[in-house]
Design a protein around this motif. Structure first.
Motif, short mmCIF file in Angstrom:
data_model
loop_
_atom_site.label_atom_id
_atom_site.label_comp_id
_atom_site.label_asym_id
_atom_site.label_seq_id
_atom_site.Cartn_x
_atom_site.Cartn_y
_atom_site.Cartn_z
N ALA A 1 0.77 -1.44 -0.04
CA ALA A 1 0.15 0.05 0.16
C ALA A 1 0.93 1.47 0.04
O ALA A 1 2.15 1.27 0.65
N ASP A 2 0.34 2.14 -0.65
CA ASP A 2 0.99 3.67 -0.53
C ASP A 2 1.13 3.99 0.73
O ASP A 2 0.18 4.00 1.39
N PRO A 3 2.34 4.42 1.20
CA PRO A 3 2.32 5.03 2.35
C PRO A 3 1.32 6.20 2.98
O PRO A 3 0.70 6.65 3.85
N GLU A 4 1.00 6.99 1.84
CA GLU A 4 0.14 8.04 1.96
C GLU A 4 -1.35 7.38 2.24
O GLU A 4 -1.91 8.06 3.15
N ASP A 5 -1.64 6.35 1.58
CA ASP A 5 -2.81 5.80 1.94
C ASP A 5 -2.94 5.11 3.16
O ASP A 5 -4.09 5.32 3.95
N ILE A 6 -1.82 4.66 3.89
CA ILE A 6 -1.87 4.23 5.38
C ILE A 6 -2.10 5.27 6.19
O ILE A 6 -2.88 5.32 7.11
N VAL B 1 -5.03 -1.78 -2.04
CA VAL B 1 -5.57 -0.72 -1.40
C VAL B 1 -5.42 0.58 -2.11
O VAL B 1 -4.28 0.91 -2.49
N ASP B 2 -6.51 1.35 -2.15
CA ASP B 2 -6.33 2.80 -2.45
C ASP B 2 -7.36 3.47 -1.81
O ASP B 2 -8.22 3.08 -1.01
#
Length: 250
Positions: free
Chosen positions: A195-200, A234-235
């Motif tokens: 998952a993109d760290p920004e999404d986390i 995940v997005d």
């Protein structure tokens, strides 16, 4: 329940592929529990709901079960002697008289080292806490005592000076920082691994708030969302659907 729950139930949700992750709080709990038990002392592990107190304690205590007799107690009545009689799985009927009961419990607790884990300790009465201290203070009992409880636990124990002065270690569990979230959540479940760290960060800010129980719920619903939509990653669109299941703002 008198023994520790099975290790398979350490996770808050029965989510396939979820892993127990080694957070800084878990590492600290492992050291503190080991030191407390080795010293035959008393410890208080406290903090708000969902911050991983019980998971940290039970996962660490499972590692010690082979060499330590560990009994978990959640008092359901004020009859502390009877609750201990059941937790220790003593044979026969409980004694009728307090002095006889006290002698039985102290004699039992003197036979070999034991650790008593008192869960939801914030609900313990003054009499219950005093009786645990009374047993621990006996020079022949070989007790270590672990108190686990919510935010009120610290206050409850501090109101008992004779008990609180004997607490060997106090450990407060708090929410994960964003840096800790970014480190441990990708290890917690494979769906967060790429998952993109920004999404986390987005998920933590809107729904999880550094609370591991929230992350467990969030992960379970996100897992469902990916399955139903056929997506593989995940997005933020998936997360917004998940938030709607959690009642979290998007």
């Amino acid at each position: 329940m008198t023994r520790l729950p099975p290790a398979s139930t350490d996770q808050y949700t029965a989510l396939p592929d979820a892993r127990l992750v080694t957070t800084p709080a878990l590492l600290t709990a492992r050291k503190n529990l080991t030191d407390t038990i080795n010293a035959r002392a008393m410890m208080c592990l406290h903090g708000d709901a969902g911050f991983g107190k019980t998971v940290a304690a039970t996962s660490c205590l499972h590692e010690l079960e082979a060499s330590e007799d560990i009994r978990r107690i959640t008092f359901h009545t004020r009859a502390v002697r009877h609750e201990l009689h059941a937790a220790l799985q003593l044979p026969g009927q409980p004694p009728r008289y307090a002095t006889e009961f006290d002698h039985l419990l102290k004699a039992t607790l003197a036979t070999h080292p034991r650790t008593l884990v008192l869960d939801e300790a914030q609900w313990l009465s003054s009499d219950q806490l005093e009786y645990i201290r009374y047993l621990w203070d006996d020079p022949y009992t070989q007790l270590a005592v672990i108190f686990i409880g919510g935010e009120g636990c610290h206050t409850t124990l501090r109101q008992e000076p004779m008990l609180s002065s004997r607490i060997f270690t106090w450990q407060h569990s708090s929410r994960l920082t964003l840096d800790e979230v970014q480190e441990v959540i990708p290890l917690y479940h494979p769906l967060w691994a790429d998952a993109d760290p920004e999404d986390i960060a987005f998920a933590d800010n809107r729904a999880a708030h550094g609370n591991f129980r929230n992350w467990a719920r969030l992960t379970a619903h996100t897992h469902t969302a990916l399955h139903r939509t056929g997506r593989t990653r995940v997005d933020q669109d998936v997360l917004r659907w998940t938030f709607s299941r959690l009642g979290a703002g998007a």
